[in-house]
Design a protein around this motif. Structure first.
Motif, PDB file in Angstrom:
ATOM      1  N   GLY A   1      10.752  -7.033   2.483  1.00  0.00           N
ATOM      2  CA  GLY A   1       9.366  -6.671   2.631  1.00  0.00           C
ATOM      3  C   GLY A   1       8.660  -8.173   2.433  1.00  0.00           C
ATOM      4  O   GLY A   1       7.643  -8.466   3.079  1.00  0.00           O
ATOM      5  N   LEU A   2       9.105  -8.802   1.305  1.00  0.00           N
ATOM      6  CA  LEU A   2       8.533  -9.952   0.974  1.00  0.00           C
ATOM      7  C   LEU A   2       8.952 -11.097   2.040  1.00  0.00           C
ATOM      8  O   LEU A   2       7.980 -11.757   2.157  1.00  0.00           O
ATOM      9  N   HIS A   3       9.986 -10.950   2.469  1.00  0.00           N
ATOM     10  CA  HIS A   3      10.265 -11.975   3.474  1.00  0.00           C
ATOM     11  C   HIS A   3       9.366 -11.695   4.867  1.00  0.00           C
ATOM     12  O   HIS A   3       8.989 -12.677   5.490  1.00  0.00           O
ATOM     13  N   ARG A   4       9.300 -10.439   5.258  1.00  0.00           N
ATOM     14  CA  ARG A   4       8.469 -10.326   6.252  1.00  0.00           C
ATOM     15  C   ARG A   4       6.892 -10.705   6.109  1.00  0.00           C
ATOM     16  O   ARG A   4       6.266 -11.285   6.957  1.00  0.00           O
ATOM     17  N   PHE A   5       6.544 -10.444   4.842  1.00  0.00           N
ATOM     18  CA  PHE A   5       5.350 -10.965   4.672  1.00  0.00           C
ATOM     19  C   PHE A   5       4.912 -12.422   4.498  1.00  0.00           C
ATOM     20  O   PHE A   5       4.047 -12.907   5.036  1.00  0.00           O
TER      21      PHE A   5
ATOM     22  N   PHE B   1       8.175  -4.594  -3.009  1.00  0.00           N
ATOM     23  CA  PHE B   1       7.741  -4.976  -1.691  1.00  0.00           C
ATOM     24  C   PHE B   1       8.581  -4.388  -0.600  1.00  0.00           C
ATOM     25  O   PHE B   1       8.902  -4.804   0.374  1.00  0.00           O
ATOM     26  N   LYS B   2       8.705  -2.894  -0.989  1.00  0.00           N
ATOM     27  CA  LYS B   2       9.706  -2.254  -0.030  1.00  0.00           C
ATOM     28  C   LYS B   2       9.097  -1.858   1.125  1.00  0.00           C
ATOM     29  O   LYS B   2       7.889  -1.886   1.454  1.00  0.00           O
ATOM     30  N   THR B   3       9.959  -1.841   2.280  1.00  0.00           N
ATOM     31  CA  THR B   3       9.702  -1.691   3.495  1.00  0.00           C
ATOM     32  C   THR B   3       9.113  -0.147   3.909  1.00  0.00           C
ATOM     33  O   THR B   3       9.597   0.847   3.057  1.00  0.00           O
ATOM     34  N   PHE B   4       8.293   0.106   4.642  1.00  0.00           N
ATOM     35  CA  PHE B   4       7.760   1.599   4.960  1.00  0.00           C
ATOM     36  C   PHE B   4       9.099   2.536   5.326  1.00  0.00           C
ATOM     37  O   PHE B   4       9.972   1.944   6.010  1.00  0.00           O
ATOM     38  N   ASP B   5       9.321   3.370   4.597  1.00  0.00           N
ATOM     39  CA  ASP B   5      10.742   4.134   4.817  1.00  0.00           C
ATOM     40  C   ASP B   5      10.191   5.636   4.800  1.00  0.00           C
ATOM     41  O   ASP B   5       9.048   6.101   4.708  1.00  0.00           O
ATOM     42  N   ALA B   6      11.139   6.520   4.718  1.00  0.00           N
ATOM     43  CA  ALA B   6      10.787   8.100   4.937  1.00  0.00           C
ATOM     44  C   ALA B   6      10.382   8.759   3.734  1.00  0.00           C
ATOM     45  O   ALA B   6       9.840   9.589   3.785  1.00  0.00           O
ATOM     46  N   GLU B   7      10.239   8.115   2.612  1.00  0.00           N
ATOM     47  CA  GLU B   7       9.604   8.420   1.475  1.00  0.00           C
ATOM     48  C   GLU B   7       8.273   7.913   1.319  1.00  0.00           C
ATOM     49  O   GLU B   7       7.432   8.284   0.505  1.00  0.00           O
ATOM     50  N   SER B   8       7.770   7.096   2.185  1.00  0.00           N
ATOM     51  CA  SER B   8       6.374   6.297   1.747  1.00  0.00           C
ATOM     52  C   SER B   8       5.189   7.206   2.218  1.00  0.00           C
ATOM     53  O   SER B   8       5.381   8.059   3.158  1.00  0.00           O
ATOM     54  N   ASP B   9       4.242   6.933   1.608  1.00  0.00           N
ATOM     55  CA  ASP B   9       3.030   7.855   1.606  1.00  0.00           C
ATOM     56  C   ASP B   9       2.077   7.022   2.751  1.00  0.00           C
ATOM     57  O   ASP B   9       2.454   5.846   3.117  1.00  0.00           O
ATOM     58  N   LEU B  10       1.402   7.813   3.198  1.00  0.00           N
ATOM     59  CA  LEU B  10       0.096   7.287   4.159  1.00  0.00           C
ATOM     60  C   LEU B  10      -1.474   7.008   3.216  1.00  0.00           C
ATOM     61  O   LEU B  10      -1.723   8.168   2.621  1.00  0.00           O
TER      62      LEU B  10
ATOM     63  N   ALA C   1       1.411 -10.968  -3.558  1.00  0.00           N
ATOM     64  CA  ALA C   1       2.643 -11.379  -2.909  1.00  0.00           C
ATOM     65  C   ALA C   1       3.029 -12.873  -2.343  1.00  0.00           C
ATOM     66  O   ALA C   1       4.025 -13.282  -2.416  1.00  0.00           O
ATOM     67  N   ARG C   2       1.841 -13.363  -1.930  1.00  0.00           N
ATOM     68  CA  ARG C   2       1.867 -15.096  -1.811  1.00  0.00           C
ATOM     69  C   ARG C   2       2.333 -15.429  -3.026  1.00  0.00           C
ATOM     70  O   ARG C   2       3.545 -16.643  -3.141  1.00  0.00           O
ATOM     71  N   ASP C   3       1.905 -15.368  -4.267  1.00  0.00           N
ATOM     72  CA  ASP C   3       2.318 -15.987  -5.425  1.00  0.00           C
ATOM     73  C   ASP C   3       3.994 -15.740  -5.770  1.00  0.00           C
ATOM     74  O   ASP C   3       4.773 -16.685  -6.046  1.00  0.00           O
TER      75      ASP C   3
ATOM     76  N   GLY D   1      10.901 -18.983  -4.013  1.00  0.00           N
ATOM     77  CA  GLY D   1      11.120 -20.244  -3.045  1.00  0.00           C
ATOM     78  C   GLY D   1      11.246 -19.838  -1.891  1.00  0.00           C
ATOM     79  O   GLY D   1      12.203 -20.744  -1.005  1.00  0.00           O
ATOM     80  N   LEU D   2      10.526 -18.779  -1.290  1.00  0.00           N
ATOM     81  CA  LEU D   2      10.556 -18.676   0.026  1.00  0.00           C
ATOM     82  C   LEU D   2      10.102 -19.540   0.762  1.00  0.00           C
ATOM     83  O   LEU D   2      10.379 -19.688   2.250  1.00  0.00           O
ATOM     84  N   GLN D   3       9.434 -20.433   0.269  1.00  0.00           N
ATOM     85  CA  GLN D   3       8.720 -21.580   1.196  1.00  0.00           C
ATOM     86  C   GLN D   3       9.768 -22.739   1.546  1.00  0.00           C
ATOM     87  O   GLN D   3       9.589 -23.462   2.586  1.00  0.00           O
ATOM     88  N   HIS D   4      10.932 -22.556   0.937  1.00  0.00           N
ATOM     89  CA  HIS D   4      12.041 -23.294   1.188  1.00  0.00           C
ATOM     90  C   HIS D   4      13.060 -22.881   2.024  1.00  0.00           C
ATOM     91  O   HIS D   4      13.941 -23.480   2.651  1.00  0.00           O
ATOM     92  N   VAL D   5      12.908 -21.445   2.646  1.00  0.00           N
ATOM     93  CA  VAL D   5      13.841 -20.789   3.487  1.00  0.00           C
ATOM     94  C   VAL D   5      13.486 -21.168   4.747  1.00  0.00           C
ATOM     95  O   VAL D   5      12.271 -21.016   5.335  1.00  0.00           O
TER      96      VAL D   5
END
Length: 201
Positions: free
Chosen positions: A6-10, A79-88, A188-190, A196-200
């Motif tokens: 989720g964080l990578h996608r963000f 930062f989990k992805t939306f899944d079967a347990e997620s609320d709306l 999430a940005r911070d 270190g995702l800016q280096h990926v």
């Protein structure tokens, strides 16, 4: 998918939008169709139906949270992805209903034992001009009506979303909603930078 996906996608989407926090909120949280939305249900029509049932303007209804983006911006949820347990999570913007709710909460918050451990959290949210209605809805004058309509609202979605729990969040204004979302995006940005995702590549 890994917990970090989720964080990578963000981070990818954030950079695709020029790393602009405010524009990310506009483009990804307030415009277009949510990431998880079923093709068979028109999002604009659904918002109209929600607004009609709750007695607010359709422009005052927004799906937010992981259902909107496909992943959570909350570090406490990793930062989990939306899944079967997620609320709306449905954001409702109404200064009138916010004022009514604030007055009602003030009248019973001291006497409700079941809310004792949540007083600080509720006060913090009210200070941010946001009220998490899932905590107090049973105690509000309009709580029974909104609870009933919550079941209708989710039944309109059908398919895989029909059994999801809906949580209302009430905001005093569009500005309050935007500021709340900006905080989440900034967090999430911070975190992405810390990891270190800016280096990926």
């Amino acid at each position: 998918m890994s917990a970090k996906s989720g964080l990578h996608r963000f981070w990818q989407e954030f950079n695709d939008l020029d790393g602009d926090t405010e524009y990310f909120v506009t483009a990804r949280l307030f415009d277009g169709t949510p990431a998880i939305w079923p093709n068979a249900v028109d999002y604009l029509r659904w918002r109209h139906e929600v607004a009609k049932r709750l007695g607010v303007d359709p422009a005052a209804v927004q799906l937010v949270g992981s259902a909107r983006l496909g992943y959570s911006l909350n570090p406490d949820k990793n930062f989990k992805t939306f899944d079967a347990e997620s609320d709306l999570d449905i954001a409702i913007i109404s200064p009138e209903i916010f004022e009514l709710t604030w007055v009602e909460i003030r009248s019973f918050i001291g006497s409700r034992r079941d809310l004792h451990g949540k007083k600080t959290y509720l006060r913090k949210l009210v200070f941010e001009e946001c009220i998490a209605l899932d905590i107090v809805l049973p105690h509000l004058t309009y709580g029974e009506q909104w609870s009933y309509h919550r079941d209708e609202i989710v039944s309109l979605l059908g398919g895989e979303l029909i059994d999801r729990e809906i949580k209302y969040r009430l905001y005093r204004s569009h500005r309050a909603l935007r500021e709340y979302q900006l905080k989440g995006v900034s967090t999430a940005r911070d975190r992405a930078i810390e990891e270190g995702l800016q280096h990926v590549g």
